[in-house]
Design a protein around this motif. Structure first.
Motif, short mmCIF file in Angstrom:
data_model
loop_
_atom_site.label_atom_id
_atom_site.label_comp_id
_atom_site.label_asym_id
_atom_site.label_seq_id
_atom_site.Cartn_x
_atom_site.Cartn_y
_atom_site.Cartn_z
N ILE A 275 0.84 -1.20 0.00
CA ILE A 275 0.00 0.00 0.00
C ILE A 275 0.87 1.25 0.00
CG2 ILE A 275 -1.57 1.39 1.43
CD1 ILE A 275 -2.95 -1.18 2.23
N SER A 276 1.93 1.27 0.85
CA SER A 276 2.74 2.47 0.95
C SER A 276 3.50 2.73 -0.34
CB SER A 276 3.69 2.39 2.14
OG SER A 276 4.69 1.44 1.90
N ARG A 277 3.91 1.67 -1.03
CA ARG A 277 4.62 1.86 -2.31
C ARG A 277 3.68 2.46 -3.35
NH1 ARG A 277 9.63 -0.28 -2.18
NH2 ARG A 277 9.95 0.31 -4.33
N LEU A 278 2.45 1.91 -3.41
CA LEU A 278 1.47 2.45 -4.36
C LEU A 278 1.19 3.91 -4.03
CD1 LEU A 278 -1.05 -0.53 -4.62
CD2 LEU A 278 0.62 0.24 -6.32
N PHE A 279 1.05 4.18 -2.74
CA PHE A 279 0.75 5.54 -2.30
C PHE A 279 1.87 6.49 -2.72
CE2 PHE A 279 -0.01 8.41 1.63
CZ PHE A 279 -0.73 9.30 0.85
N PHE A 280 3.13 6.06 -2.51
CA PHE A 280 4.26 6.91 -2.87
C PHE A 280 4.27 7.20 -4.37
CE2 PHE A 280 8.60 7.57 -4.37
CZ PHE A 280 8.94 8.69 -3.65
#
Lengths: 341, 263
Positions: free
Chosen positions: B246-251
């Motif tokens: 999720i955090s990678r997609l968000f970034f």
């Protein structure tokens, strides 16, 4: 084969129109009233390996935005960029491996640690082997005499020392391209000269391509053979510096303080002295300024600066002299007025 | 991998510069442990067990969670947010490094600082002065496995919170909200064993309990079976993977919207 190719590049930002006062601030919370800012608007250019290109323009012209697109930080709204065969935004990390970047108002060094730790870290980050590292560090030490700074923490360095370290650090991994965004901002004349020397030498030894943005015409004159002038997102001029040099050099202003200062009488005395030497028909003006300063503005090609200075010094009781730096804004205004056509 | 370890090292070295910070955090953490001791002592009064836990279990549980809380306090979200708001992130993005791994390895260096100068002394006090005891068995091994997962989970949540600054350009509200939610729902404030059954069931599906409750309860409870331990670690690992993704997609989404401040 160009190392950087930029074609029809644009970057538009959406900016919220802010309203005044308390009521305005409340409205802004729900506002969808955006305006489009075209920071970069349809620019194209190509840069060859080993060139030092001055990329100049006034504040807000779109320089940094272009650099951020070339380094892969910002995604272009439209158009194409190719840097070293990569599309920067898609291959940011791969692109970064062959690139050094200095943003003059920031540092890549670790604030709380001795300088040498940052160099060691960069060695790991860019996977520089020990031999290259030793060679580069030896060269930096020769060029900039950095060894004494290594054990000092970055926070204790002066701005000029930090900039020397920052610039050499960006060359550590022997990058093909280095972007220098305002490398001499806020520095004094002597350190500026050292930094220019360093940049020139680093460009010469490794044939590094350098893109330099600056407000300081002195940087451009000392380093670049080609300049690109940008204003309001458009390219105004791209080419040999010599043609523009005539513009820069066309008028120079010498400021002198004459003692004793007797107002109009002194101004006339200065004008008369210059008329004696150059005659009536030369294009120069003598004006009084604040605090007893007198501005002498003349055409550099008719009256060489040094000659005027020496002559005035020998004939007038001059107490103090200043040579006024050329303002980029003036040059750009002249380009708009059609001076390059 | 070596590149990120070098970052961890630099972060660790930087952390060691802030001596005053560590001394005061150490003192306040020790004071908190003393308060916990007397608070729970008075709550227990004459009773032997409350909600199935003995005083010793609760005290160790609370000391471990509060020490883990300090251990994981790397100010990562503040760092990320400050970098975004000040524009310093531009310099980081010109390096051939993955942003998430860069931030995590940096924070990991801070965790090592915390472990060395805050957590270890606190544990020494717990066992040395208060004579707290833990059952020794498989639980210690699984605790050691569970702790790094909990750490990663906590850091990734902080990372996501920090990234919101790309949109909000301010962090205070969202960070304090997160802090409270995590602390309450993870067992950091009161052992989850004291929560009502329904609430506990709901919480077991959320990532927060995997940060404090899982390692603390593994350490204090030796009666669990190997299957229990492995399933608890499995839940932690699953949440780590989900939140990392999720955090990678968000970034990658947030960085597209970026308007970097400061020229």
């Amino acid at each position: 084969m160009a190392i950087i190719g930029v074609k029809n590049l644009s970057k538009h930002f959406k900016v919220l129109n802010r309203h005044e006062g308390l009521l305005g601030a409340a409205r802004d919370l729900f506002s969808t009233d955006y305006r489009l800012v075209k920071a970069v608007d349809d620019i194209s250019f190509q840069i060859e390996p080993g060139e030092i290109v001055g990329y100049i323009g006034p504040n807000g012209a779109g320089k940094s935005t272009t650099i951020k697109m070339m380094t892969g930080i910002l995604k272009p709204t439209e158009g194409k960029i190719e840097v070293n065969g990569n599309v920067p935004f898609k291959n940011r990390q791969k692109n970064a491996q062959n690139m050094g970047v200095i943003f003059g108002q920031r540092t890549q060094l670790w604030w709380d640690l001795p300088v040498i730790e940052s160099f060691k870290l960069l060695k790991e980050i860019y996977r520089v082997d020990q031999e290259t590292y030793d060679h580069q560090m030896g060269m930096f030490n020769e060029l900039a005499d950095l060894k004494a700074l290594y054990p000092q923490t970055v926070r204790s360095l002066s701005l000029g020392q930090r900039m020397l370290c920052d610039i050499t650090a960006s060359f550590l991994h022997n990058p093909k391209i280095v972007f220098l965004d305002e490398p001499t901002i806020g520095l004094d004349i002597s350190i500026k000269a050292r930094i220019r020397e360093l940049i020139k030498e680093l460009n010469r030894t490794h044939n590094t391509t350098i893109i330099l943005t600056t407000h300081d015409i002195g940087d451009v004159e000392a380093l670049c053979s080609r300049i690109i002038i940008i204003d309001q997102g458009h390219i105004l001029y791209d080419g040999d510096i010599k043609r523009v040099n005539q513009l820069f050099g066309a008028y120079r202003t010498l400021r002198v303080q004459v003692r004793p200062y007797k107002g109009e009488q002194t101004i006339d005395q200065v004008r008369q002295t210059l008329v004696e030497r150059y005659g009536e028909d030369r294009d120069f003006t003598v004006r009084s300024r604040e605090m007893g300063w007198i501005n002498i503005t003349f055409r550099q090609d008719e009256m060489p600066l040094l000659e005027v200075l020496n002559y005035a010094m020998s004939r007038l009781p001059i107490r103090d002299v200043q040579i006024v730096e050329l303002a980029l804004e003036g040059v750009i205004r002249r380009i708009y007025e059609g001076a390059l056509q | 991998m070596r590149r990120y370890l070098a970052l961890t090292k630099c972060a660790f070295l930087t952390g060691m510069v802030w001596r005053a910070h560590f001394i005061f955090t150490l003192i306040s953490n020790l004071a908190y442990i003393v308060i916990l001791y007397f608070l729970w002592k008075s709550i227990y009064g004459v009773s032997q067990t409350l909600n199935g836990m003995t005083f010793n279990q609760v005290f160790v549980y609370m000391t471990v969670t509060s020490s883990i809380f300090v251990l994981f306090k790397t100010w990562l979200e503040w760092q990320v947010s400050r970098d975004i708001i000040s524009g310093a992130i531009t310099t980081q993005l010109t390096k051939p490094l993955d942003h998430q791994l860069m931030v995590l390895s940096h924070a990991f260096g801070r965790t090592l600082n915390n472990a060395l100068v805050i957590t270890l002394p606190a544990l020494a006090v717990l066992f040395g002065i208060f004579r707290a005891s833990i059952p020794v068995g498989w639980n210690v091994l699984f605790f050691c496995l569970s702790l790094p997962l909990a750490c990663l989970l906590s850091l990734v949540i902080d990372y996501i919170i920090g990234l919101t600054s790309f949109y909000t350009e301010s962090l205070w509200g969202i960070s304090t909200t997160k802090e409270i939610i995590v602390l309450v729902l993870s067992g950091g404030l009161v052992p989850l064993g004291f929560f009502p059954e329904v609430m506990r069931n709901i919480l077991s599906y959320l990532p927060f309990q995997a940060i404090y409750h899982t390692p603390a309860s593994i350490l204090t409870d030796a009666s669990l079976s190997l299957a229990d331990y492995t399933s608890m670690l499995g839940v932690q690992a699953a949440w780590v993977i989900v939140l990392l993704v999720i955090s990678r997609l968000f970034f990658s989404q947030a960085v597209k919207a970026v308007t970097i401040n400061g020229g």
